[in-house]
Write a protein that holds these residues in place. Sequence first.
Motif, PDB file in Angstrom:
ATOM      1  N   ASN A   1     -69.690  74.949 -76.831  1.00  0.00           N
ATOM      2  CA  ASN A   1     -71.032  75.476 -76.606  1.00  0.00           C
ATOM      3  C   ASN A   1     -71.385  76.597 -77.587  1.00  0.00           C
ATOM      4  O   ASN A   1     -71.972  77.582 -77.214  1.00  0.00           O
ATOM      5  N   TYR A   2     -70.950  76.453 -78.822  1.00  0.00           N
ATOM      6  CA  TYR A   2     -71.328  77.433 -79.843  1.00  0.00           C
ATOM      7  C   TYR A   2     -71.338  76.743 -81.211  1.00  0.00           C
ATOM      8  O   TYR A   2     -70.804  75.647 -81.382  1.00  0.00           O
ATOM      9  N   TRP A   3     -71.975  77.407 -82.164  1.00  0.00           N
ATOM     10  CA  TRP A   3     -72.001  76.893 -83.527  1.00  0.00           C
ATOM     11  C   TRP A   3     -71.840  78.054 -84.493  1.00  0.00           C
ATOM     12  O   TRP A   3     -71.898  79.217 -84.109  1.00  0.00           O
ATOM     13  N   ILE A   4     -71.592  77.730 -85.754  1.00  0.00           N
ATOM     14  CA  ILE A   4     -71.347  78.748 -86.778  1.00  0.00           C
ATOM     15  C   ILE A   4     -72.558  78.851 -87.699  1.00  0.00           C
ATOM     16  O   ILE A   4     -73.077  77.841 -88.188  1.00  0.00           O
ATOM     17  N   THR A   5     -73.025  80.082 -87.921  1.00  0.00           N
ATOM     18  CA  THR A   5     -74.094  80.328 -88.894  1.00  0.00           C
ATOM     19  C   THR A   5     -73.629  81.429 -89.843  1.00  0.00           C
ATOM     20  O   THR A   5     -72.636  82.105 -89.579  1.00  0.00           O
ATOM     21  N   SER A   6     -74.301  81.578 -90.944  1.00  0.00           N
ATOM     22  CA  SER A   6     -73.901  82.594 -91.916  1.00  0.00           C
ATOM     23  C   SER A   6     -74.998  83.638 -92.069  1.00  0.00           C
ATOM     24  O   SER A   6     -76.194  83.330 -92.023  1.00  0.00           O
ATOM     25  N   SER A   7     -74.580  84.876 -92.245  1.00  0.00           N
ATOM     26  CA  SER A   7     -75.504  85.985 -92.483  1.00  0.00           C
ATOM     27  C   SER A   7     -75.250  86.510 -93.897  1.00  0.00           C
ATOM     28  O   SER A   7     -74.148  86.968 -94.206  1.00  0.00           O
ATOM     29  N   ASP A   8     -76.261  86.402 -94.745  1.00  0.00           N
ATOM     30  CA  ASP A   8     -76.113  86.769 -96.154  1.00  0.00           C
ATOM     31  C   ASP A   8     -76.863  88.058 -96.468  1.00  0.00           C
ATOM     32  O   ASP A   8     -77.988  88.270 -96.016  1.00  0.00           O
ATOM     33  N   VAL A   9     -76.234  88.907 -97.268  1.00  0.00           N
ATOM     34  CA  VAL A   9     -76.847  90.152 -97.726  1.00  0.00           C
ATOM     35  C   VAL A   9     -76.706  90.230 -99.253  1.00  0.00           C
ATOM     36  O   VAL A   9     -75.611  90.020 -99.780  1.00  0.00           O
ATOM     37  N   GLN A  10     -77.832  90.518 -99.922  1.00  0.00           N
ATOM     38  CA  GLN A  10     -77.817  90.665-101.378  1.00  0.00           C
ATOM     39  C   GLN A  10     -78.295  92.064-101.759  1.00  0.00           C
ATOM     40  O   GLN A  10     -79.252  92.569-101.180  1.00  0.00           O
ATOM     41  N   ALA A  11     -77.613  92.654-102.715  1.00  0.00           N
ATOM     42  CA  ALA A  11     -77.987  94.001-103.178  1.00  0.00           C
ATOM     43  C   ALA A  11     -78.013  94.023-104.706  1.00  0.00           C
ATOM     44  O   ALA A  11     -77.140  93.446-105.356  1.00  0.00           O
ATOM     45  N   GLN A  12     -79.066  94.708-105.254  1.00  0.00           N
ATOM     46  CA  GLN A  12     -79.193  94.796-106.710  1.00  0.00           C
ATOM     47  C   GLN A  12     -79.675  96.188-107.090  1.00  0.00           C
ATOM     48  O   GLN A  12     -80.627  96.714-106.510  1.00  0.00           O
ATOM     49  N   VAL A  13     -78.935  96.794-108.016  1.00  0.00           N
ATOM     50  CA  VAL A  13     -79.318  98.121-108.490  1.00  0.00           C
ATOM     51  C   VAL A  13     -80.543  97.988-109.402  1.00  0.00           C
ATOM     52  O   VAL A  13     -80.597  97.099-110.264  1.00  0.00           O
ATOM     53  N   LYS A  14     -81.497  98.871-109.183  1.00  0.00           N
ATOM     54  CA  LYS A  14     -82.740  98.806-109.967  1.00  0.00           C
ATOM     55  C   LYS A  14     -82.440  98.987-111.454  1.00  0.00           C
ATOM     56  O   LYS A  14     -81.711  99.886-111.850  1.00  0.00           O
ATOM     57  N   GLY A  15     -82.987  98.097-112.255  1.00  0.00           N
ATOM     58  CA  GLY A  15     -82.771  98.136-113.699  1.00  0.00           C
ATOM     59  C   GLY A  15     -81.538  97.387-114.146  1.00  0.00           C
ATOM     60  O   GLY A  15     -81.231  97.378-115.345  1.00  0.00           O
ATOM     61  N   SER A  16     -80.774  96.763-113.171  1.00  0.00           N
ATOM     62  CA  SER A  16     -79.569  96.009-113.516  1.00  0.00           C
ATOM     63  C   SER A  16     -79.754  94.549-113.155  1.00  0.00           C
ATOM     64  O   SER A  16     -80.488  94.210-112.212  1.00  0.00           O
ATOM     65  N   GLU A  17     -79.136  93.685-113.928  1.00  0.00           N
ATOM     66  CA  GLU A  17     -79.246  92.255-113.651  1.00  0.00           C
ATOM     67  C   GLU A  17     -78.155  91.759-112.699  1.00  0.00           C
ATOM     68  O   GLU A  17     -78.234  90.643-112.183  1.00  0.00           O
ATOM     69  N   SER A  18     -77.104  92.535-112.475  1.00  0.00           N
ATOM     70  CA  SER A  18     -76.013  92.098-111.591  1.00  0.00           C
ATOM     71  C   SER A  18     -76.433  92.187-110.121  1.00  0.00           C
ATOM     72  O   SER A  18     -77.130  93.115-109.717  1.00  0.00           O
TER      73      SER A  18
ATOM     74  N   VAL B   1     -71.150  86.498 -94.352  1.00  0.00           N
ATOM     75  CA  VAL B   1     -70.282  86.549 -93.173  1.00  0.00           C
ATOM     76  C   VAL B   1     -70.623  85.394 -92.238  1.00  0.00           C
ATOM     77  O   VAL B   1     -71.792  85.167 -91.926  1.00  0.00           O
ATOM     78  N   SER B   2     -69.585  84.662 -91.798  1.00  0.00           N
ATOM     79  CA  SER B   2     -69.786  83.593 -90.821  1.00  0.00           C
ATOM     80  C   SER B   2     -69.800  84.184 -89.418  1.00  0.00           C
ATOM     81  O   SER B   2     -68.920  84.958 -89.054  1.00  0.00           O
ATOM     82  N   VAL B   3     -70.808  83.815 -88.663  1.00  0.00           N
ATOM     83  CA  VAL B   3     -70.988  84.383 -87.323  1.00  0.00           C
ATOM     84  C   VAL B   3     -71.046  83.250 -86.302  1.00  0.00           C
ATOM     85  O   VAL B   3     -71.854  82.332 -86.440  1.00  0.00           O
ATOM     86  N   PRO B   4     -70.179  83.284 -85.249  1.00  0.00           N
ATOM     87  CA  PRO B   4     -70.295  82.295 -84.173  1.00  0.00           C
ATOM     88  C   PRO B   4     -71.454  82.657 -83.246  1.00  0.00           C
ATOM     89  O   PRO B   4     -71.583  83.804 -82.810  1.00  0.00           O
ATOM     90  N   VAL B   5     -72.299  81.694 -82.968  1.00  0.00           N
ATOM     91  CA  VAL B   5     -73.449  81.894 -82.096  1.00  0.00           C
ATOM     92  C   VAL B   5     -73.219  81.106 -80.809  1.00  0.00           C
ATOM     93  O   VAL B   5     -72.988  79.896 -80.856  1.00  0.00           O
ATOM     94  N   PHE B   6     -73.265  81.808 -79.687  1.00  0.00           N
ATOM     95  CA  PHE B   6     -73.019  81.174 -78.401  1.00  0.00           C
ATOM     96  C   PHE B   6     -74.336  80.899 -77.686  1.00  0.00           C
ATOM     97  O   PHE B   6     -75.273  81.697 -77.741  1.00  0.00           O
ATOM     98  N   SER B   7     -74.386  79.802 -76.987  1.00  0.00           N
ATOM     99  CA  SER B   7     -75.583  79.413 -76.255  1.00  0.00           C
ATOM    100  C   SER B   7     -75.730  80.246 -74.986  1.00  0.00           C
ATOM    101  O   SER B   7     -74.745  80.668 -74.376  1.00  0.00           O
ATOM    102  N   ASN B   8     -76.972  80.503 -74.585  1.00  0.00           N
ATOM    103  CA  ASN B   8     -77.223  81.212 -73.332  1.00  0.00           C
ATOM    104  C   ASN B   8     -76.861  80.355 -72.118  1.00  0.00           C
ATOM    105  O   ASN B   8     -76.472  80.866 -71.074  1.00  0.00           O
ATOM    106  N   SER B   9     -76.996  79.058 -72.250  1.00  0.00           N
ATOM    107  CA  SER B   9     -76.670  78.145 -71.150  1.00  0.00           C
ATOM    108  C   SER B   9     -75.434  77.345 -71.538  1.00  0.00           C
ATOM    109  O   SER B   9     -75.367  76.765 -72.617  1.00  0.00           O
ATOM    110  N   ILE B  10     -74.427  77.360 -70.645  1.00  0.00           N
ATOM    111  CA  ILE B  10     -73.175  76.667 -70.905  1.00  0.00           C
ATOM    112  C   ILE B  10     -73.130  75.381 -70.089  1.00  0.00           C
ATOM    113  O   ILE B  10     -73.295  75.396 -68.869  1.00  0.00           O
ATOM    114  N   ASN B  11     -72.901  74.286 -70.776  1.00  0.00           N
ATOM    115  CA  ASN B  11     -72.771  73.013 -70.086  1.00  0.00           C
ATOM    116  C   ASN B  11     -71.411  72.924 -69.410  1.00  0.00           C
ATOM    117  O   ASN B  11     -70.407  73.386 -69.946  1.00  0.00           O
TER     118      ASN B  11
END
Length: 259
Positions: free
Chosen positions: A1-18, A24-34
């Motif tokens: 009764n759960y699935w895996i989703t990913s949470s992505d964060v991107q950061a870039q310094v101003k004036g830089s191309e890098s 991060v993989s996050v398990p998501v659980f359902s509110n209703s359990i069968n």
Amino acid sequence: NYWITSSDVQAQVKGSESVVVQSVSVPVFSNSINKVDKYHRLPTQMGVNYLYFTLDGKPQAAVQYVATGSGFIDMKEKHGFDFQIRGPNNLDLPQIGSYDQYSLEYNYKKQTKILVGDFNNQVSNLTEFSRFGRGLAFEQKIGKYEFRTFYQNARFFNEQKNSLGGGLKYNFSEKWTFGLNFTNKGLIKKTIEFRTNLFGINSEFENSKGKITSEVALSNAQGKTDFAIYNRFNYQFSKLTINSETVLAGKNFHGFYNN
């Protein structure tokens, strides 16, 4: 009764191309359990074994039915259930070599256990180390105390008839336990039938380095009293392991050991 989703964060310094990326993989659980399918709680197998063969030119046949199951009766997994049914007895056919067994085990919250039918009875190293037979056993845990009582008729051991008894164990800690036990057995030695009373005191200590088990027991039968001692020691010292086991039983001690 759960699935895996990913949470992505991107950061870039101003004036830089890098760009720095963190995912991060996050398990998501359902509110209703069968509810789990009821057959998954107590999986059961049933079947029939059939064997046909010829022995000395004579046809032989044997049939044995089998039913086994282990799991829980309820969804909250409070009531455990285990059973084995196998028969009839085919010990007279060496080609099969299987015996009948009818075992039923019930446990409640891992605190109460009831055994009915065929089971291995283990009281202590000196009085009854392990004996397969048919009977009834009851076990109960209350806090640091563990209580057990039983009645059993031994199978496949002609020198022993029925036995009954009980034991009490106290857990001082996770490493140290202390126990008392009493057993009354019916025995047959050299065609003479008699009963013996056995009383034992045992203790066990275990830590990450080793384990020590000690026991003293008394036996009273046919007007004679005798004793037995048992000690097993295991110790791990770096790459060296030390093992020691000592058993001493008198001629008139009629427990698991004798003479």
